[in-house]
Design a protein around this motif. Structure first.
Motif, PDB file in Angstrom:
ATOM      1  N   PHE A   1       5.423   1.075  -2.563  1.00 63.97           N
ATOM      2  CA  PHE A   1       4.623   2.089  -3.244  1.00 63.97           C
ATOM      3  C   PHE A   1       3.122   1.800  -3.191  1.00 63.97           C
ATOM      4  CE2 PHE A   1       8.720   2.558  -5.710  1.00 63.97           C
ATOM      5  CZ  PHE A   1       9.028   3.807  -5.217  1.00 63.97           C
ATOM      6  N   GLU A   2       2.780   0.521  -3.150  1.00 63.63           N
ATOM      7  CA  GLU A   2       1.372   0.120  -3.254  1.00 63.63           C
ATOM      8  C   GLU A   2       0.499   0.791  -2.175  1.00 63.63           C
ATOM      9  OE1 GLU A   2       1.193  -2.911  -5.592  1.00 63.63           O
ATOM     10  OE2 GLU A   2      -0.613  -1.745  -5.997  1.00 63.63           O
ATOM     11  N   PRO A   3       0.791   0.570  -0.887  1.00 64.50           N
ATOM     12  CA  PRO A   3      -0.050   1.208   0.141  1.00 64.50           C
ATOM     13  C   PRO A   3       0.077   2.725   0.148  1.00 64.50           C
ATOM     14  CG  PRO A   3       1.805   0.045   1.139  1.00 64.50           C
ATOM     15  CD  PRO A   3       1.804  -0.326  -0.297  1.00 64.50           C
ATOM     16  N   ALA A   4       1.235   3.219  -0.263  1.00 61.73           N
ATOM     17  CA  ALA A   4       1.414   4.675  -0.294  1.00 61.73           C
ATOM     18  C   ALA A   4       0.442   5.295  -1.294  1.00 61.73           C
ATOM     19  CB  ALA A   4       2.856   5.025  -0.649  1.00 61.73           C
ATOM     20  N   PHE A   5       0.446   4.778  -2.521  1.00 61.42           N
ATOM     21  CA  PHE A   5      -0.408   5.373  -3.555  1.00 61.42           C
ATOM     22  C   PHE A   5      -1.881   5.133  -3.246  1.00 61.42           C
ATOM     23  CE2 PHE A   5       3.304   4.650  -6.733  1.00 61.42           C
ATOM     24  CZ  PHE A   5       4.043   5.614  -6.084  1.00 61.42           C
ATOM     25  N   ALA A   6      -2.170   4.031  -2.528  1.00 57.62           N
ATOM     26  CA  ALA A   6      -3.562   3.767  -2.145  1.00 57.62           C
ATOM     27  C   ALA A   6      -4.021   4.717  -1.042  1.00 57.62           C
ATOM     28  CB  ALA A   6      -3.713   2.316  -1.683  1.00 57.62           C
ATOM     29  N   SER A   7      -3.062   5.376  -0.385  1.00 54.94           N
ATOM     30  CA  SER A   7      -3.404   6.229   0.761  1.00 54.94           C
ATOM     31  C   SER A   7      -3.347   7.714   0.450  1.00 54.94           C
ATOM     32  CB  SER A   7      -2.424   5.961   1.916  1.00 54.94           C
ATOM     33  OG  SER A   7      -2.474   4.612   2.311  1.00 54.94           O
ATOM     34  N   LEU A   8      -2.705   8.080  -0.635  1.00 51.34           N
ATOM     35  CA  LEU A   8      -2.514   9.510  -0.925  1.00 51.34           C
ATOM     36  C   LEU A   8      -3.786  10.149  -1.472  1.00 51.34           C
ATOM     37  CD1 LEU A   8       1.060   9.641  -2.532  1.00 51.34           C
ATOM     38  CD2 LEU A   8       0.374  10.573  -0.320  1.00 51.34           C
ATOM     39  N   THR A   9      -3.962  11.409  -1.122  1.00 48.81           N
ATOM     40  CA  THR A   9      -5.035  12.222  -1.706  1.00 48.81           C
ATOM     41  C   THR A   9      -4.709  12.505  -3.169  1.00 48.81           C
ATOM     42  OG1 THR A   9      -3.807  14.219  -1.123  1.00 48.81           O
ATOM     43  CG2 THR A   9      -5.557  13.550   0.374  1.00 48.81           C
ATOM     44  N   LEU A  10      -5.684  13.010  -3.877  1.00 47.79           N
ATOM     45  CA  LEU A  10      -5.448  13.553  -5.214  1.00 47.79           C
ATOM     46  C   LEU A  10      -4.346  14.612  -5.107  1.00 47.79           C
ATOM     47  CD1 LEU A  10      -6.546  13.729  -8.161  1.00 47.79           C
ATOM     48  CD2 LEU A  10      -7.994  15.592  -7.363  1.00 47.79           C
ATOM     49  N   GLY A  11      -3.303  14.461  -5.927  1.00 47.74           N
ATOM     50  CA  GLY A  11      -2.201  15.426  -5.870  1.00 47.74           C
ATOM     51  C   GLY A  11      -1.261  15.232  -4.697  1.00 47.74           C
TER      52      GLY A  11
END
Lengths: 330, 330
Positions: free
Chosen positions: B225-235
């Motif tokens: 989850f760590e790199p995923a959430f660091a890579s996602l745009t707002l929303g």
């Protein structure tokens, strides 16, 4: 004007109360003479410097307010001097806060206070009410006939979600931690209240609602995914809007194999339109008396630092220290 | 008919190949003479007893098939004998599987095989193609102009998502684990490929796409989850559809404060309508040649147990053992 403000982020004791220049208005702003300001946990995070905003210094603390329009900018169309208004979403994203005699607020973040609704009620409901509405309507897209479980149903946001889901016509399950809170949740209208300290929530849910709940609204600062996923229906949604530092284990299998959705949001990033839509319903429900926000105490501006400290001490281990909103009357 | 079947759940060696009675048709079913059946990881979980379905015994293994209509039930309207068809979603929820000379399949789970599309291509694309489509269209509700990151872009589902998101007109980032796979993802059309063993994915994403990615499709059995959430745009949305036993840490703060959504799903619980909608696009893209599924090997029905064992050995530590679909030609 007198205001409660900080000159740098840090502990509650950084909050000073004193004179600051009156705010000047831009064309889209309304000058509000604040009557009541309400405290929220996020106020303390911002003051402490835990939320990565640039703060204009000196920075007036606070998000919520209710008061009377003193003056309006040239382009303001919705309000005129003398109107009673309430609003939230201040003290964020570079904007000044509400714990002051005057606040310059963009017209889009203000709503009319209905006749018969007090400034205390409007200010106390502002952020929690908009948050609850956004989560139920914009995020979970709650449907008629669905069941909502509110984990932490007696808290600020939780108690608002309980009442709002009932007002919306849904079946509501609330969980909470002692008998007094169980009774409070029952008075709020919850159809089923579970004491999570003495009962197994997932087991009780499955007993009473064999299909599970459609929406699990988590208010705990450390979401407990296990009972949530065990309680959700196929395609059920879990809403989270707190837990800045939490890193709980996430049971992937039960989540995806039941087609569940996890919906994270923060109120202040929602559009002005969505927030105004929330405010319309809130005004209706405040007027009808189906939405009531519990107030713990009404203090003065001079008490702001003390209120921040009190709010911060109201953690999991001492969750009964604050049993409702902390307000300041100017 | 000859079939690959089990009499009880357990290891791959439980699979027998032999004669079973020909299936009988209900009014809504189509009797398909199977030409090609394709193996998916879920086949091995079902065979092992890890998915909580009641299995009719003896149970024919397998979800995917392509073949020719042999006979139709009284109420079948979409197909007639001689039609080439493909389908998935068999061997699940009490239904018999596809690794047999004949399969009785509900009309709603079958689609016409377009002229010029081989049985191998149709069978190999069935479950992975429908899964990829459901995740992008029904779950992530992907919009024009958005960027999709596929974590594990060279795998069965991953390579399909890469091609499908490109066919859908989106920008695609793929991550994978070695140079050969990087080149494979590039050939599939990925706009940016990141070797996650030698590069920091989140850093690279932020370098190339300062706003982040709109959708992160995770194929790893333990989602990170760590790199995923660091890579996602707002929303931004993260899609997960694997990882039965995974319990990774979940960083709550970055998730909710960025208004992210986590969308779990399994293909076999999607409606027949959504799956048929996926099949329409898949048929178009197979015909146009913009969707190609890599085949590792084409074996015979007698090899089914061996294929199951091979599929199971293709884990994180030996991920190159299987580099495409495992098919059986009858």
């Amino acid at each position: 004007m007198r205001a409660a403000y900080i000159e740098q982020t840090g502990p509650a004791s950084n909050i000073k109360v004193g004179e600051l220049p009156d705010p000047t208005l831009t064309a889209n702003q309304v000058l509000v003479r604040v009557k009541v300001a309400a405290l929220n946990p996020v106020d303390t995070y911002i003051r402490a410097g835990h939320v990565p905003f640039e703060l204009p210094m000196p920075f007036v603390v606070g998000c919520d307010l209710a008061g009377v329009v003193e003056a309006v900018g040239d382009d303001v169309t919705k309000f005129e001097p003398g109107d009673r208004v309430w609003g939230s979403n201040q003290g964020l994203l570079g904007r000044q806060g509400t714990f002051a005699e005057l606040a310059a607020v963009d017209e889009q973040w203000l709503y009319p206070t209905p006749e018969g609704v007090t400034d205390e009620a409007a200010a106390a409901t502002a952020l929690v009410g908009i948050t609850a509405h956004l989560g139920l309507v914009e995020e979970a897209r709650i449907q008629e006939g669905e069941t909502v479980l509110v984990s932490g149903g007696s808290g600020g946001v939780g108690s608002t979600v309980v009442q709002m889901a009932k007002a919306h016509g849904n079946r509501v399950v609330a969980t909470t931690s002692n008998q007094a809170k169980v009774e409070y949740c029952q008075r709020l209208g919850a159809d089923l209240v579970i004491n999570y300290r003495t009962e197994n929530v997932a087991e009780r849910v499955r007993e009473e609602l064999p299909d599970g709940v459609n929406v699990w609204w988590e208010t705990a600062r450390t979401p407990n995914f296990e009972p949530a996923f065990a309680s959700l229906t196929l395609g059920g949604r879990m809403v989270i809007m707190a837990g800045r530092d939490a890193r709980p284990e996430f049971p992937v299998g039960p989540f995806y194999s039941n087609c569940n959705k996890l919906l994270g949001f923060v109120m202040f990033l929602a559009s002005a339109k969505a927030q105004a839509n929330a405010a319309d319903d809130i005004n209706r429900w405040l007027t009808d008396g189906v939405l009531k926000t519990r107030v713990d105490r009404i203090a003065t501006l001079e008490d702001t630092a003390e209120l921040h400290a009190l709010q911060e001490s109201s953690t999991i281990d001492a969750e009964d220290k604050v049993t409702g909103k902390l307000l300041v009357r100017m």
